[in-house]
Every structure is written in structure tokens, then in C-alpha cells.
Design an enzyme around this catalytic site. Structure first.
Site, PDB file in Angstrom:
ATOM      1  N   GLN A 184     -34.803 -13.506   0.875  1.00  0.00           N
ATOM      2  CA  GLN A 184     -35.944 -13.713   1.781  1.00  0.00           C
ATOM      3  C   GLN A 184     -37.157 -12.870   1.391  1.00  0.00           C
ATOM      4  O   GLN A 184     -38.278 -13.189   1.769  1.00  0.00           O
ATOM      5  CB  GLN A 184     -35.547 -13.409   3.234  1.00  0.00           C
ATOM      6  N   CYS A 194     -21.958 -11.903  22.629  1.00  0.00           N
ATOM      7  CA  CYS A 194     -21.019 -12.919  23.127  1.00  0.00           C
ATOM      8  C   CYS A 194     -20.304 -13.550  21.936  1.00  0.00           C
ATOM      9  O   CYS A 194     -20.420 -13.053  20.818  1.00  0.00           O
ATOM     10  CB  CYS A 194     -21.753 -13.960  23.970  1.00  0.00           C
ATOM     11  N   GLU A 215     -30.766 -10.641  -0.941  1.00  0.00           N
ATOM     12  CA  GLU A 215     -31.971 -10.462  -0.109  1.00  0.00           C
ATOM     13  C   GLU A 215     -33.094 -11.400  -0.544  1.00  0.00           C
ATOM     14  O   GLU A 215     -34.259 -10.996  -0.687  1.00  0.00           O
ATOM     15  CB  GLU A 215     -32.458  -9.004  -0.168  1.00  0.00           C
TER      16      GLU A 215
HETATM   17 ZN   LIG Z   1     -24.941 -14.264  22.647  1.00  0.00          ZN
END
Ligand SMILES: [Zn+2]
Length: 204
Positions: free
Chosen positions: A86, A144, A84
Site C-alpha cells: 500500500q 467481535c 506493505e
Molecule cells: Zn466487530
């Protein structure tokens, strides 16, 4: 030659699983690793490093915002692994750079590149500036099969651009998404408020 590594990926890209595997491999060879995490990621308890796949281990160092990472803590260490990353302060990244250069210890940092507003975390920005090696840990979009590059924040199924970027506990969920689905999932109001915020900042 020891290097400072930044291995970045979106949420759900198995960064922590990767970290735990690297730690396991070093230790199986009898080598000493140090696992470091930020002090305020308390999803799984203060000292635990836990992957979504369920594997867990204790961190050796938990670093809060005001802590200093001292190079002398890395004598005899073969590899330092940072989870982590960040959430670390930019000065922590400079201190990790010193660990690499002064102690010749490879430091492998795992974390997000940008927050749910697509903006770099300060610690990640500093790491992009200082790292010898920048690698992407890839995963696919929640919607997707394109590569995910953003982290979409939702509360009760509604995509959000509001709230602090350092909040990691609470009711919100984060999903890895491609740029197309990031834009599609956010409603126009949220987008306009982001643009206003950005404009206000530029004018300030
Ligand atoms: Zn996508």
C-alpha cells in the site's frame, strides 16, 4: 502462467507471515525469490521484513517513492514478494505488472486495501486495477467475531481519523475491526470532520 497477485488484509491478518512462508517454500525447493519493501516503513529497520509473530528476514530491494523497479533485476527469479504494498506509488504497480508480463515472474503483493479513513491507498487502488488475482487474507474484528474489513487507528486508546495515512511509526496503534465497531469506536466529532474534509475535496 505468471500473475500479478494482490493479497490484501487488515492489520494483524498475518500478511507478512504469509509472505515469509511463501518465500521459505520457494527457497526450500532451491528457487530464487526476491523480497521487496517500501523505503519508508521503518518500524523494524530499513531493510527488514518482520511479521508480528516475530519472524524476520532481509529484503532484497527497498524501493523509495522516486525509485524505479527495473524488469532486468528479475532475470532468473522464480517469484517476487512485495510487503506493505500500500505504500508503493501507482507507477511502481505498473512496473511490477511489467515484471510479470515481460519476465514471466509471478509477483505476489501483500498489503492493506484501505487506510484508517476507509479510503483506498493509491498503490492499492492501482493494484486492484491491474492484478490478475485479488485475494483477501481474513481476520476477525478486535471487538467481535465478524470479519474485520477496516483498520481503526487509536492514539492513547482514543480512535482517530486525523493524521497522514502513510504514517507507520509513532504512538498510534491500529486494530482490525468490522464496520459496526469501526463506527462505534469513533466519536461523532471525528466523523463530522471527515465528512467536512470529503465535502471540501469535492468542492475544490
Ligand atoms: Zn466487530
Amino acid at each position: 502462467m505468471a500473475k500479478l497477485y494482490f493479497r490484501h488484509g487488515t492489520v494483524g491478518s498475518a500478511k507478512t507471515l504469509n509472505l515469509l512462508a511463501v518465500a521459505h517454500n520457494y527457497e526450500r525447493q532451491g528457487k530464487k525469490v526476491v523480497v521487496i519493501k517500501p523505503g519508508f516503513d521503518d518500524r523494524y529497520g530499513q531493510t527488514e521484513v518482520t511479521s508480528r509473530a516475530g519472524l524476520t528476514r532481509e529484503a532484497h530491494m527497498v524501493i523509495s517513492a522516486t525509485d524505479r523497479i527495473e524488469v532486468n533485476q528479475f532475470d532468473g527469479v522464480h517469484c517476487a514478494l512485495v510487503d506493505e504494498v500500500q505504500f508503493f506509488q501507482p507507477q511502481h504497480i505498473d512496473q511490477l505488472r511489467d515484471v510479470v508480463d515481460q519476465k514471466r515472474v509471478p509477483v505476489i503483493c501483500y498489503g492493506l486495501r484501505s487506510d484508517f479513513r476507509t479510503q483506498l491507498f493509491p498503490g492499492s487502488r492501482r493494484l486492484l486495477e491491474l492484478a490478475d488475482s485479488i485475494e483477501e487474507i481474513k481476520t476477525t474484528c478486535h471487538c467481535c467475531n465478524r470479519k474485520a474489513i477496516f483498520n481503526l487507528k487509536s492514539i492513547d486508546g482514543v480512535a482517530q481519523l486525523d493524521g497522514p495515512s502513510q504514517q507507520v511509526a509513532g504512538d498510534e496503534t491500529f486494530q482490525p475491526v468490522c464496520s459496526i465497531h469501526f463506527t462505534e469506536q469513533l466519536d461523532l466529532d471525528s466523523y463530522e470532520s471527515l465528512n467536512e474534509t470529503t465535502r471540501d475535496r469535492e468542492m475544490a
